[in-house]
Design a protein around this motif. Structure first.
Motif, mmCIF file in Angstrom:
data_model
loop_
_atom_site.group_PDB
_atom_site.id
_atom_site.type_symbol
_atom_site.label_atom_id
_atom_site.label_comp_id
_atom_site.label_asym_id
_atom_site.label_seq_id
_atom_site.Cartn_x
_atom_site.Cartn_y
_atom_site.Cartn_z
ATOM 1 N N ALA A 92 0.848 -1.186 0.000
ATOM 2 C CA ALA A 92 0.000 0.000 0.000
ATOM 3 C C ALA A 92 0.878 1.228 0.000
ATOM 4 O O ALA A 92 2.008 1.198 0.475
ATOM 5 C CB ALA A 92 -0.903 0.004 1.233
ATOM 6 N N ARG A 93 0.353 2.303 -0.594
ATOM 7 C CA ARG A 93 1.072 3.577 -0.575
ATOM 8 C C ARG A 93 0.069 4.692 -0.297
ATOM 9 O O ARG A 93 -1.010 4.719 -0.880
ATOM 10 C CB ARG A 93 1.772 3.828 -1.911
ATOM 11 C CG ARG A 93 2.967 2.905 -2.134
ATOM 12 C CD ARG A 93 3.997 3.505 -3.088
ATOM 13 N NE ARG A 93 3.614 3.401 -4.481
ATOM 14 C CZ ARG A 93 3.814 2.324 -5.246
ATOM 15 N NH1 ARG A 93 4.369 1.246 -4.735
ATOM 16 N NH2 ARG A 93 3.462 2.339 -6.509
ATOM 17 N N ALA A 94 0.459 5.602 0.608
ATOM 18 C CA ALA A 94 -0.438 6.692 0.984
ATOM 19 C C ALA A 94 -0.113 7.952 0.184
ATOM 20 O O ALA A 94 1.052 8.242 -0.089
ATOM 21 C CB ALA A 94 -0.307 6.978 2.474
ATOM 22 N N TYR A 95 -1.159 8.692 -0.197
ATOM 23 C CA TYR A 95 -0.995 9.919 -0.975
ATOM 24 C C TYR A 95 -1.834 11.049 -0.380
ATOM 25 O O TYR A 95 -2.988 10.829 -0.008
ATOM 26 C CB TYR A 95 -1.435 9.694 -2.430
ATOM 27 C CG TYR A 95 -0.605 8.666 -3.145
ATOM 28 C CD1 TYR A 95 0.571 9.034 -3.792
ATOM 29 C CD2 TYR A 95 -0.965 7.329 -3.134
ATOM 30 C CE1 TYR A 95 1.359 8.092 -4.430
ATOM 31 C CE2 TYR A 95 -0.184 6.368 -3.763
ATOM 32 C CZ TYR A 95 0.981 6.756 -4.414
ATOM 33 O OH TYR A 95 1.756 5.813 -5.031
ATOM 34 N N THR A 96 -1.279 12.235 -0.328
ATOM 35 C CA THR A 96 -2.066 13.403 0.065
ATOM 36 C C THR A 96 -3.052 13.724 -1.061
ATOM 37 O O THR A 96 -2.923 13.218 -2.178
ATOM 38 C CB THR A 96 -1.161 14.631 0.264
ATOM 39 O OG1 THR A 96 -0.549 14.960 -0.989
ATOM 40 C CG2 THR A 96 -0.078 14.359 1.288
ATOM 41 N N GLN A 99 -1.101 15.056 -3.950
ATOM 42 C CA GLN A 99 -0.428 14.008 -4.714
ATOM 43 C C GLN A 99 -1.412 13.177 -5.536
ATOM 44 O O GLN A 99 -1.071 12.666 -6.603
ATOM 45 C CB GLN A 99 0.349 13.078 -3.770
ATOM 46 C CG GLN A 99 1.555 13.743 -3.121
ATOM 47 C CD GLN A 99 2.252 12.827 -2.132
ATOM 48 O OE1 GLN A 99 1.639 11.935 -1.551
ATOM 49 N NE2 GLN A 99 3.544 13.045 -1.917
ATOM 50 N N ARG A 120 -0.771 9.447 -10.300
ATOM 51 C CA ARG A 120 0.020 8.633 -9.358
ATOM 52 C C ARG A 120 -0.824 7.508 -8.760
ATOM 53 O O ARG A 120 -0.304 6.431 -8.437
ATOM 54 C CB ARG A 120 0.593 9.512 -8.250
ATOM 55 C CG ARG A 120 1.628 10.493 -8.795
ATOM 56 C CD ARG A 120 2.200 11.368 -7.712
ATOM 57 N NE ARG A 120 3.116 10.619 -6.865
ATOM 58 C CZ ARG A 120 3.865 11.214 -5.930
ATOM 59 N NH1 ARG A 120 3.790 12.512 -5.729
ATOM 60 N NH2 ARG A 120 4.675 10.486 -5.184
ATOM 61 N N ARG B 64 8.821 4.823 3.567
ATOM 62 C CA ARG B 64 8.083 5.865 2.854
ATOM 63 C C ARG B 64 6.875 6.319 3.663
ATOM 64 O O ARG B 64 6.598 7.508 3.808
ATOM 65 C CB ARG B 64 7.624 5.343 1.487
ATOM 66 C CG ARG B 64 6.776 6.338 0.710
ATOM 67 C CD ARG B 64 6.092 5.699 -0.494
ATOM 68 N NE ARG B 64 5.248 6.645 -1.200
ATOM 69 C CZ ARG B 64 4.018 6.978 -0.826
ATOM 70 N NH1 ARG B 64 3.498 6.464 0.272
ATOM 71 N NH2 ARG B 64 3.316 7.849 -1.526
ATOM 72 N N GLU B 65 6.111 5.368 4.206
ATOM 73 C CA GLU B 65 4.901 5.705 4.955
ATOM 74 C C GLU B 65 5.280 6.358 6.283
ATOM 75 O O GLU B 65 4.578 7.230 6.780
ATOM 76 C CB GLU B 65 4.055 4.452 5.190
ATOM 77 C CG GLU B 65 3.826 3.580 3.967
ATOM 78 C CD GLU B 65 3.249 4.326 2.777
ATOM 79 O OE1 GLU B 65 3.812 4.180 1.676
ATOM 80 O OE2 GLU B 65 2.269 5.076 2.938
ATOM 81 N N MET B 68 5.845 9.908 5.633
ATOM 82 C CA MET B 68 4.561 10.584 5.429
ATOM 83 C C MET B 68 3.924 10.876 6.778
ATOM 84 O O MET B 68 3.373 11.955 7.007
ATOM 85 C CB MET B 68 3.674 9.653 4.600
ATOM 86 C CG MET B 68 2.475 10.304 4.015
ATOM 87 S SD MET B 68 2.870 11.594 2.828
ATOM 88 C CE MET B 68 2.649 10.709 1.278
#
Lengths: 455, 455
Positions: A92-96, A99, A120, B64-65, B68
């Protein structure tokens, strides 16, 4: 393989344990091979705590800085949720919001979405990762400043992403099982509505149903995004809001949910389990009335003895509209003794002080004798696309209220809705009486619609 | 008009009241007409709290997280500080590291700055606004991901912005009054050092002085940025770290600080006021020794009976270096009875377990008889550019330690530094003895340097 957008509210991710529970839930879809984009609100009370902090420093925080501050809340929840997913073996990857490409206007605190450029997010899901997106926030198209979307902003974020990504469904998770035929706290026999059109849902939302804000439903309707309103505590199907009954909607991952999760919960108190009910399958029997909505949050202003001269009523409405108030219903009664009219209007209680002041400031211009205000009103609405083809709906509504001794103060209608204003103390009774009269109670099988002269 | 970059650490902005105090302080410069850029760390324990939250969810948060997540801390402090400045009538705007143009590599958790493109910061100060920048964070140049700069990252942010903006000074605020000739908790007669060269400061930092990390000093040295290390609790001038004594440095705003703020505070307990002292003006009398640094954080590994065969010692160092350990001192002693040597090396305690394991794994290759470990060592260092031209410095050091009965275990030197390792229990005594011997005590007026054979 479907693309599913899921939105989890702040109460679903209130603490580390809730976050882990939600992560497990998301992993079911992901492990079943679906592409998943998750929109998440700030954890529990985080946003309120940040607002408190700001208030300790200044009574007038600049809106730009306020947006910068409170967007930290979703930044925290999205990062923690992403970690929890990775912990259960899901990349998983978190984005604002920025972003994720949520482009807005520059109205800090209440920004409107102008464009969505989710490059993205697309890359992430094509890579096989779950993309976690901070709800409620974006970046302004002109000044590249961080903005927030105002009330209901996380739902709108999810719907906007679902539209931009052409998702198969946008699931809105909360602590209730879906849209009900009435508020189960008032009408205990209320049933979950399996399927509802966006038009009906819009009327429900605009008339007091809290589960979705009209803003999100409008967005979904405009872009043809099917919504699925469901509980994060239960494995059951909730309410589908969609207009194309042929469209296939992924309802659940191809995995069995842990039995412990499959429960029906009391909407008023999600910790309380309710017995399972057999619910009509979506679309098989379209009921005449989809649901009963109610609203206690409006007040009624009555302006007495307005001279019955062309333009005076318009002047009154101009004055009120100038305060930005959202006028709901309007009733005008002519006097039988002189050349005056009484004009009543309902509007959200929050808008009342400014409206009253504006009316008083315009006393001489309008030339009325008196202004009255009543905050003890309630509005009950029945919503249903079936009204179009079924006469007698309004007659049944008025008769059932009359038999229960509930007076009707004001009435307004649309194509698929009838709303009446009553005394607030009679509102709960009104909801129950109508719910029963229209055959919505759980033990009833069909609507009891008497013939009549139409509405 | 000068451009001043100011950095405030987490303890300076621990709560709403501290934030308001710092805002008032910043406003003095701003209202005196200076351009001000402020770099701020996360409030109080925020970062630790966020790390705790992550640990509740997973023992292995993806870097990465994690970046963030913890960057939310500075986002909160910068927004609140900006609000507090606006509240005292100073226009301010807060910027994330990414918005401020802090471009880094992709090493999450320990990123290095690659470039600084502070266009938006420049615009803000040219508009007359104070720019508040989140410390410790940036955005990676290749993947546009949010990164953090690791330990000392907020100081480095401030120095890097000062360099890119060609600022007149970079002020580093903390809870101590500047760099001292020794730790005042140990040597009560320690004095503030008014001026120190970047080379000396680097040696102080590398040898245990906690006030600045070597990383920030190196950056400032490379770009010729004068640093001013001072207290956020006092209105006094602190320590200037600079190499060009001709360069004019804005020392204080052209306004009188509130008397209550002008106090000297105990470095160990900032709530405690100390009496004012007359401090030698910068540059008037350059002392031979600028200061005494100490370090308790290293341990000593001794490898006994290493065969005295060419390449064996190198093998040992290869093995240790392969673990990423930072070897500090090395001493090799030949045996008088056989063809073996004993090799001792000091390194940070955190690096010891991996180093010991690697040495044990290479037991057969290296062919030593035994490994010993001692964590009860201390290092004391004297630093001063004056050493270059003053003979007798090392003789005075060794004589004073000898007279106090303190044994010297290991010695290392650079151009402007001599370090010795002693028993940890004698370290405080060593600091005091040396501080007095070199004339650094507050009541002394000049260094007591005896003639000698040079060092």
């Amino acid at each position: 393989m479907s693309l599913v957008v899921q939105k989890f509210g702040g109460s679903s991710v209130a603490d580390a344990d809730s976050v882990k529970r939600v992560a497990k839930r998301i992993s079911l879809y992901s492990k079943a091979g679906h592409q998943v984009v998750v929109v998440v609100s700030a954890m529990g009370d985080t946003t309120d705590d940040l607002i408190d902090l700001a208030e300790q420093v200044t009574p007038n925080p600049p809106p730009r800085e306020m947006d910068m501050l409170i967007t930290a809340g979703e930044r925290i929840s999205m990062a923690v949720l992403s970690m929890a997913l990775n912990e259960v073996g899901v990349t998983a990857r978190a984005y604002t919001g920025s972003q994720a490409g949520l482009i807005t206007d520059s109205d800090h605190g209440n920004a409107q979405i102008r464009d969505v450029t989710p490059g993205r997010i697309q890359e992430a899901v094509e890579d096989g990762a779950v993309a976690i997106v901070a709800g409620f926030q974006g970046v302004s198209h002109d000044s590249k400043e961080i903005t927030t979307l105002g009330r209901g902003g996380s739902d709108v974020t999810a719907v906007a992403l679902a539209a931009a990504l052409d998702a198969d469904v946008c699931e809105i998770y909360s602590d209730v099982d879906g849209v009900f035929t009435a508020d189960p706290r008032i009408a205990s026999a209320a049933r979950r509505v399996p399927l509802i059109s966006s038009e009906e849902m819009l009327e429900m939302a605009a008339n007091g149903s809290k589960i979705l804000m009209a803003r999100s439903v409008e967005y979904a309707r405009r872009y043809g995004v099917p919504l699925h309103v469901r509980s994060s505590y239960s494995g059951r199907v909730g309410t589908i809001v969609a207009d194309d009954p042929e469209r296939e909607i992924p309802l659940d991952p191809d995995v069995t949910l842990p039995t412990a999760d499959v429960v029906r919960r009391d909407a008023a108190d999600p910790s309380k389990e309710l017995p399972m009910q057999d619910i009509t399958a979506p679309g098989l029997e379209a009921p005449i009335i989809s649901g009963v909505a109610h609203d206690r949050s409006e007040g009624k202003i009555t302006v007495v003895e307005v001279p019955d001269i062309p333009g005076r009523a318009a002047m009154l409405f101009d004055v009120v509209a100038g305060t930005g108030a959202n006028i709901d219903m309007i009733v005008q009664n002519s006097s039988t003794v002189d050349d005056t009219v009484a004009i009543s209007l309902t509007l959200p209680e929050a808008d009342v002080p400014a409206a009253l002041k504006a009316i008083e400031d315009a006393h001489e211009q309008i030339g009325y004798s008196e202004v009255r205000y009543n905050d003890q009103i309630g509005k009950v609405s029945i919503v249903g696309a079936g009204m179009r083809s079924h006469p007698g709906v309004s007659a049944l509504l008025f008769r059932s209220l009359g038999e229960a001794g509930i007076n009707i103060d004001m009435i307004s209608t649309s194509e698929i809705r009838i709303s009446v204003v009553t005394e607030q103390s009679k509102l709960d009774d009104a909801v129950r009486v109508i719910h029963t009269a229209f055959g919505l109670d759980a033990e009833q099988t069909e609507a009891v619609v008497y013939g009549g002269t139409g509405r």
